[in-house]
Design a protein around this motif. Structure first.
Motif, short mmCIF file in Angstrom:
data_model
loop_
_atom_site.label_atom_id
_atom_site.label_comp_id
_atom_site.label_asym_id
_atom_site.label_seq_id
_atom_site.Cartn_x
_atom_site.Cartn_y
_atom_site.Cartn_z
N VAL A 175 0.84 -1.21 0.00
CA VAL A 175 0.00 0.00 0.00
C VAL A 175 0.87 1.26 0.00
O VAL A 175 0.38 2.36 0.24
CB VAL A 175 -0.99 0.01 1.19
CG1 VAL A 175 -1.97 -1.14 1.06
CG2 VAL A 175 -0.27 -0.02 2.52
N LYS A 176 2.16 1.08 -0.31
CA LYS A 176 3.09 2.21 -0.38
C LYS A 176 3.80 2.20 -1.72
O LYS A 176 4.95 1.78 -1.83
CB LYS A 176 4.10 2.12 0.77
CG LYS A 176 3.45 2.24 2.13
CD LYS A 176 4.48 2.24 3.22
CE LYS A 176 3.76 2.43 4.54
NZ LYS A 176 4.64 2.86 5.58
N PRO A 177 3.13 2.65 -2.78
CA PRO A 177 3.74 2.58 -4.11
C PRO A 177 5.04 3.37 -4.22
O PRO A 177 5.86 3.07 -5.08
CB PRO A 177 2.65 3.14 -5.04
CG PRO A 177 1.66 3.80 -4.17
CD PRO A 177 1.79 3.21 -2.80
N ASP A 178 5.26 4.36 -3.37
CA ASP A 178 6.51 5.10 -3.42
C ASP A 178 7.69 4.23 -3.00
O ASP A 178 8.82 4.45 -3.44
CB ASP A 178 6.44 6.35 -2.55
CG ASP A 178 6.07 6.05 -1.10
OD1 ASP A 178 5.22 5.16 -0.88
OD2 ASP A 178 6.63 6.69 -0.20
N LEU A 179 7.45 3.20 -2.19
CA LEU A 179 8.51 2.29 -1.78
C LEU A 179 8.70 1.15 -2.77
O LEU A 179 9.81 0.76 -3.08
CB LEU A 179 8.22 1.70 -0.40
CG LEU A 179 8.30 2.64 0.77
CD1 LEU A 179 7.94 1.91 2.05
CD2 LEU A 179 9.69 3.23 0.90
N ASP A 180 7.60 0.60 -3.24
CA ASP A 180 7.68 -0.59 -4.09
C ASP A 180 7.69 -0.25 -5.57
O ASP A 180 8.15 -1.03 -6.38
CB ASP A 180 6.52 -1.53 -3.76
CG ASP A 180 6.63 -2.86 -4.47
OD1 ASP A 180 7.75 -3.39 -4.56
OD2 ASP A 180 5.61 -3.35 -4.96
N GLY A 181 7.13 0.86 -5.93
CA GLY A 181 7.09 1.23 -7.33
C GLY A 181 5.85 0.75 -8.05
O GLY A 181 5.46 1.31 -9.05
N LEU A 182 5.23 -0.30 -7.54
CA LEU A 182 4.03 -0.84 -8.18
C LEU A 182 2.88 -1.00 -7.21
O LEU A 182 1.74 -1.16 -7.62
CB LEU A 182 4.33 -2.19 -8.82
CG LEU A 182 5.28 -2.16 -10.01
CD1 LEU A 182 5.66 -3.57 -10.41
CD2 LEU A 182 4.67 -1.44 -11.18
N GLY A 183 3.17 -1.01 -5.92
CA GLY A 183 2.11 -1.19 -4.94
C GLY A 183 1.42 -2.52 -5.08
O GLY A 183 2.00 -3.52 -5.51
N ALA A 184 0.14 -2.55 -4.75
CA ALA A 184 -0.63 -3.78 -4.76
C ALA A 184 -0.76 -4.38 -6.15
O ALA A 184 -0.83 -5.59 -6.31
CB ALA A 184 -2.02 -3.54 -4.16
N LEU A 185 -0.78 -3.55 -7.19
CA LEU A 185 -0.91 -4.07 -8.55
C LEU A 185 0.22 -5.04 -8.88
O LEU A 185 -0.01 -6.11 -9.41
CB LEU A 185 -0.94 -2.93 -9.57
CG LEU A 185 -1.05 -3.38 -11.02
CD1 LEU A 185 -2.35 -4.12 -11.26
CD2 LEU A 185 -0.94 -2.18 -11.95
N GLY A 186 1.44 -4.67 -8.55
CA GLY A 186 2.57 -5.53 -8.86
C GLY A 186 2.62 -6.81 -8.05
O GLY A 186 3.01 -7.85 -8.54
N ASP A 187 2.18 -6.73 -6.81
CA ASP A 187 2.27 -7.91 -5.95
C ASP A 187 1.02 -8.79 -6.04
O ASP A 187 1.13 -10.00 -6.10
CB ASP A 187 2.50 -7.47 -4.51
CG ASP A 187 2.73 -8.68 -3.61
OD1 ASP A 187 3.76 -9.34 -3.78
OD2 ASP A 187 1.86 -8.97 -2.79
#
Length: 194
Positions: A175-187
């Protein structure tokens, strides 16, 4: 018949998913849980202790130190997707085989760079997408493709949901796209779009 030495595996990072993978590595007859690295030596020590690492496993306070270890054959990278490009390329250059957590990259261009690095170094790359490699997935595909059951499918609607408590919604990387780059969509979202 010669017995091959187990693949000495290190883990870059102490993500929650790495707990499951460290157990799987320790149970594998052809792999050895050999090291863990974190940006904090204390966090790496705590992770190793909490997850039953063998006493001989090495503990590192930096990812670079683990990658520099000549006794490590392969690394599992459960870091945020936004960090995969850097660490996967560096691991390949250090001749470490790679198991990258899903998704392997932020986009196709980054994935191409990772592929070039593993190919030029002669190391193997595998994604951590268990579902795609599970026999049940092929069975589902074959079942849904059977025209006798369904005719010709033109559209599939899918939905993925999971229970999320307040701690998840506040702290989880998905729920932190700034950290992961993709957020929930990518995972999580790829389960639906795949």
């Amino acid at each position: 018949m010669a017995i091959e030495a187990p693949i000495r595996t290190g883990i870059l990072g102490c993500a929650e998913i790495a707990r499951k993978l460290s157990r799987a590595i320790s149970l594998s007859p052809n792999a050895a849980l050999s090291a863990v690295a974190s940006r904090s030596i204390d966090k790496a020590k705590a992770f190793a202790e909490a997850n039953g690492f063998p006493p001989h496993a090495k503990i590192y306070g930096s990812y670079e130190s683990l990658l520099d270890d000549p006794d490590i054959d392969a690394v599992y990278v459960p870091l945020p997707t936004s960090l995969h490009l850097h660490w996967a390329v560096l691991a390949a250059k250090k001749n470490k085989h790679l198991l990258l957590e899903k998704p392997v990259a932020l986009n196709v261009s980054e994935f191409d760079v990772i592929l070039e690095a593993v190919e030029s170094s002669g190391v193997q790359l595998m994604d951590g997408t268990m579902w795609m490699h599970h026999p049940r997935t092929l069975t589902m595909k074959d079942f849904l493709s059977d025209a006798d059951h369904f005719g010709q499918l033109k559209t599939v609607h899918s939905c993925f949901s999971s229970a999320a408590d307040p701690a998840f919604l506040k702290n989880d990387i998905r729920v932190k796209p700034d950290l992961d780059g993709l957020g929930a969509l990518g995972d999580l979202g790829w389960y639906c779009i795949r």
